[in-house]
Enzyme design. Structure first.
Site, PDB file in Angstrom:
ATOM      1  N   LYS A 110       0.800  -1.217   0.000  1.00 12.34           N
ATOM      2  CA  LYS A 110       0.000   0.000   0.000  1.00 12.34           C
ATOM      3  C   LYS A 110       0.841   1.279   0.000  1.00 12.34           C
ATOM      4  O   LYS A 110       0.300   2.359  -0.209  1.00 12.34           O
ATOM      5  CB  LYS A 110      -0.964  -0.007   1.188  1.00 12.34           C
ATOM      6  N   SER A 140      -2.805 -12.171   4.797  1.00 11.05           N
ATOM      7  CA  SER A 140      -3.246 -12.113   3.398  1.00 11.05           C
ATOM      8  C   SER A 140      -2.222 -12.782   2.483  1.00 11.05           C
ATOM      9  O   SER A 140      -2.593 -13.469   1.532  1.00 11.05           O
ATOM     10  CB  SER A 140      -3.530 -10.669   2.960  1.00 11.05           C
TER      11      SER A 140
HETATM   12  N1  PMP Z   1      -3.311  -7.469   2.008  1.00 12.12           N
HETATM   13  C1  PMP Z   1      -3.214  -6.525   2.964  1.00 12.12           C
HETATM   14  C2  PMP Z   1      -2.581  -6.876   4.278  1.00 12.12           C
HETATM   15  C3  PMP Z   1      -3.718  -5.231   2.717  1.00 12.12           C
HETATM   16  O1  PMP Z   1      -3.630  -4.299   3.675  1.00 12.12           O
HETATM   17  C4  PMP Z   1      -4.323  -4.952   1.467  1.00 12.12           C
HETATM   18  C5  PMP Z   1      -4.904  -3.594   1.177  1.00 12.12           C
HETATM   19  N2  PMP Z   1      -5.944  -3.216   2.050  1.00 12.12           N
HETATM   20  C6  PMP Z   1      -4.411  -5.970   0.505  1.00 12.12           C
HETATM   21  C7  PMP Z   1      -3.876  -7.203   0.817  1.00 12.12           C
HETATM   22  C8  PMP Z   1      -5.121  -5.790  -0.823  1.00 12.12           C
HETATM   23  O2  PMP Z   1      -4.603  -4.820  -1.697  1.00 12.12           O
HETATM   24  P1  PMP Z   1      -5.521  -3.969  -2.656  1.00 12.12           P
HETATM   25  O3  PMP Z   1      -6.176  -2.888  -1.815  1.00 12.12           O
HETATM   26  O4  PMP Z   1      -4.593  -3.404  -3.672  1.00 12.12           O
HETATM   27  O5  PMP Z   1      -6.566  -4.852  -3.263  1.00 12.12           O
END
Ligand code: PMP
Length: 351
Positions: free
Chosen positions: A53, A295
């Site tokens: 991010k 994630s």
């Molecule tokens: N994993 C984590 C830990 C995140 O903080 C985010 C963004 N909120 C994402 C994945 C997903 O990324 P994106 O917002 O680009 O879809």
């Protein structure tokens, strides 16, 4: 055996920490992936504030500067599950903008403290109000005070930066060996929408696999999101339930993700159980030496499932959005004791 490991510097000096965003490494897994595929991970924790991010945080501020939407010293406000807030706190500190973050109180304590350490104010919203609650709080604060609302869920600056950085990096890094599968999850959808624009054009045979929590299948359900005239969500999506994958799948389908749904920016959407994702994050750490969050572990879990069915020799790339250190106080580290276990105590007593 082998030569001494050496490095020679980056060959340039940096005028600001913001110039160090992006160009993260793709690293091959050597122990935990099925033998018949080559599985690489894109390690986004190499960004200055350790998550994917940082990219969009930089571009939301610089796009607003370019478009004259942000004046010197003006306060920035944003709703975030943490990593966008931490990235924005870095960019705003470096560029001299005050920052106010709204975040649901369900996200890890590390996230709040990091943002405050970087000089931001963090306004917590009740978890019962879900993602929309923190979003509406940011919107109300922006309207009342004349602040700049960054709007990561709708801003074109989000997917654009993944098109101009993340996607380009992937195409360049895999130009010699090719890429058969790219696997990612979504929060705002900026990563998938931006990277898909590049892969569809430059690596048209690469399959894009989107992953989402098994108990919050917003995309998989096929149910559309109701939206307001300004593209903000009109209410919670019926398929959403609280899940353990911080940063993924808020309780609405963001406008930025809608681009991928409308333009077929992915070939398949697969559900994943976040507790299985945590087990893969643990294996990635202990057996490959690569630290990622829930994630990242969940994206890897999905990739391993895809790998099992993939033809021999397939090349795969998995996004790892952030670092495991952002989860020390969460269930990811629940079974990791602070005190010595029996084996360690026995070692301590053995000499
Ligand atoms: N994993 C984590 C830990 C995140 O903080 C985010 C963004 N909120 C994402 C994945 C997903 O990324 P994106 O917002 O680009 O879809």
């Amino acid at each position: 055996m082998g030569n001494l490991y050496t490095t020679s510097g980056r060959g340039k000096l940096y005028d600001s920490v913001t110039e160090t965003v992006g160009d993260t490494p793709c690293v091959r897994l050597n122990h935990i992936a099925p033998d018949h595929v080559s599985l690489y991970v894109k390690v986004e924790s190499f960004n200055p504030l350790s998550s994917v991010k940082d990219r969009l945080a930089l571009n939301m501020i610089e796009a607003a500067e370019r478009e004259g939407l942000l004046s010197p010293g003006q306060t920035v406000v944003e709703a975030t599950s943490g990593n966008t807030g931490i990235g924005l706190a870095m960019v705003c500190a470096a560029k001299g903008y005050p920052l106010v973050i709204t975040m649901a109180d369900s996200f890890s304590i590390e996230r709040r403290r990091l943002m405050r350490f970087l000089g931001a104010k963090v306004v917590l919203t009740p978890r019962a109000e879900k993602g929309i609650g923190m979003y509406r709080k940011a919107q109300a604060l922006a309207e009342k005070n004349g602040w700049f609302f960054a709007r990561q869920f709708e801003s074109s600056a989000n997917a654009d930066i993944h098109e101009s950085t993340t996607g380009r990096e992937i195409v360049n890094d895999f130009k010699d060996i090719g890429l058969d599968y790219w696997v990612t999850g979504y929060g705002t959808g900026g990563t998938v929408s931006g990277v898909a624009r590049v892969l569809r054009k430059d690596l048209p045979n690469c399959k894009i696999i989107l992953s989402e929590p098994h108990n919050a299948r917003l995309v998989g359900s096929g149910e559309p999101q109701q939206r307001n005239a300004d593209d903000s969500p009109a209410g919670s999506h019926p398929a959403w339930e609280p899940h353990v994958i911080q940063g993924w799948t808020p309780d609405f389908i963001p406008k930025v993700l809608q681009e991928s749904i409308d333009n077929k920016g992915f070939d398949q959407v697969l559900p994943v159980d976040g507790t299985i994702g945590m087990q893969w994050a643990a294996r990635l750490a202990a057996e490959e030496g690569i630290l990622t969050g829930v994630s990242g572990g969940s994206t890897l879990a999905t990739a391993i499932e895809v790998a099992e069915q993939a033809p021999k020799g397939s090349v795969m790339l998995v996004m790892l959005p952030d670092t495991g250190e952002r989860y020390l106080s969460t269930p990811l580290f629940e079974t990791i004791p602070a005190e010595m276990d029996e084996e360690e105590q026995a070692l301590a007593d053995s000499v």
